[in-house]
Design an enzyme around this catalytic site. Sequence first.
Site, short mmCIF file in Angstrom:
data_model
loop_
_atom_site.label_atom_id
_atom_site.label_comp_id
_atom_site.label_asym_id
_atom_site.label_seq_id
_atom_site.Cartn_x
_atom_site.Cartn_y
_atom_site.Cartn_z
N GLN A 161 82.47 77.87 30.49
CA GLN A 161 81.67 78.45 31.63
C GLN A 161 82.51 79.69 32.52
O GLN A 161 82.30 79.62 33.65
CB GLN A 161 81.05 77.49 32.55
N SER A 162 83.82 79.93 32.02
CA SER A 162 84.59 81.01 32.79
C SER A 162 83.93 82.25 33.11
O SER A 162 83.24 82.97 32.65
CB SER A 162 85.69 81.28 31.90
N ASN A 163 83.86 82.35 34.52
CA ASN A 163 83.47 83.64 35.29
C ASN A 163 84.36 84.82 34.90
O ASN A 163 83.94 85.96 34.76
CB ASN A 163 83.23 83.57 36.78
N CYS B 293 86.20 85.09 32.19
CA CYS B 293 86.12 85.63 30.78
C CYS B 293 84.74 86.31 30.74
O CYS B 293 84.92 87.49 30.02
CB CYS B 293 86.08 84.43 30.04
#
Length: 325
Positions: free
Chosen positions: A72-74, A76
């Site tokens: 859930q990396s913002n 990335c």
Amino acid sequence: MLDKKFDLGFFPTPLQKLKNLTDKFEDYNLYIKRDDHTGLASGGNKTRKLEYLIQKAIDEGCDSVITAGAQQSNHCRQTAAACSIAGLQCHLLLGGDEPKVFDGNLLLSSILGATIHFTGDNRKGEDKEILKAKLEKEGRKCFVIPYGGSNLTGALGFVNAVKELKEQLEQQKLDIDYIFFASSSGGMQAGLTLGKELYGLSSELIPINIDKDETNGLSLEEVVYDIVKEGEEKLQVNTNLNLSDISLNRAYDKDGYGVVTNNEREAINELARTEGILLDPVYTGRAFYGMLDVLRQKNILKGANVLFWNTGGLPAVFKYAEELN
Ligand SMILES: *Cc1c(COP(=O)(O)O)cnc(C)c1O
């Protein structure tokens, strides 16, 4: 003085008063900086870092970008969007196993055209050099962005953000005493620390720690300190900070990264229901809870002007639907 940057977002982001919430906290005046509106594929604080990082990738003649994070990396998701704009191939190393259905930021990263590699327990980019070697054998030229975009180049985005904030404060004839924000991979904190010195911002930074784990064997304080020291040379400033002076409020991280508790839920609902502003469950929800807790305990000066820096992250709300119901 700062490096050249590649335009990726809409700046300045709005600086607003939280009028309804201020009515509930009589001793404080509350404001918010809207980096959830940076404009890059649903916004967030990584846009500022990527403007410097992507320019550097282009300047070095790279055709591919590698970075890493949680599913859930913002960071990335915004990197994938930035690569689309700049015409670069984007490779994401994401912790955990491939899920059956992609949702939240993972879905957006995939829609934005990133090639996604699932890396199991290696959730902070441990495999990036292996991937780089493989892609270079295939003839690609790779630019590696560290976990969270947190090196000096990325941090320049937040040095520049201090300049932006200072201009807004001058226009609005406002002084801010405290700035609360979520600190996790350290680039934002390092950039704000350097920017404070470079542009003479008097506000005290109150970073709320999000992830209690180390990154590649370093504490967050060490990561921030190293970037600040490197930045002092580049920017010709002196913060006079020692490692032990790097502040970090670790009171709200004990449940671990990405674990949503009553605290995050309460903070998200509070801001949504007083101001109509949405926070995220991993970063801003936790940091905003920390700020509310400090305000309730009256642990900062009475009458202070307090700014919350909303760093974005909305897409993760949909991944955490069950916890937020
Ligand atoms: C990455 C991120 C942060 C933390 O910024 P760092 O520079 O990694 O410390 C805060 N909020 C959101 C929504 C983020 O995506």
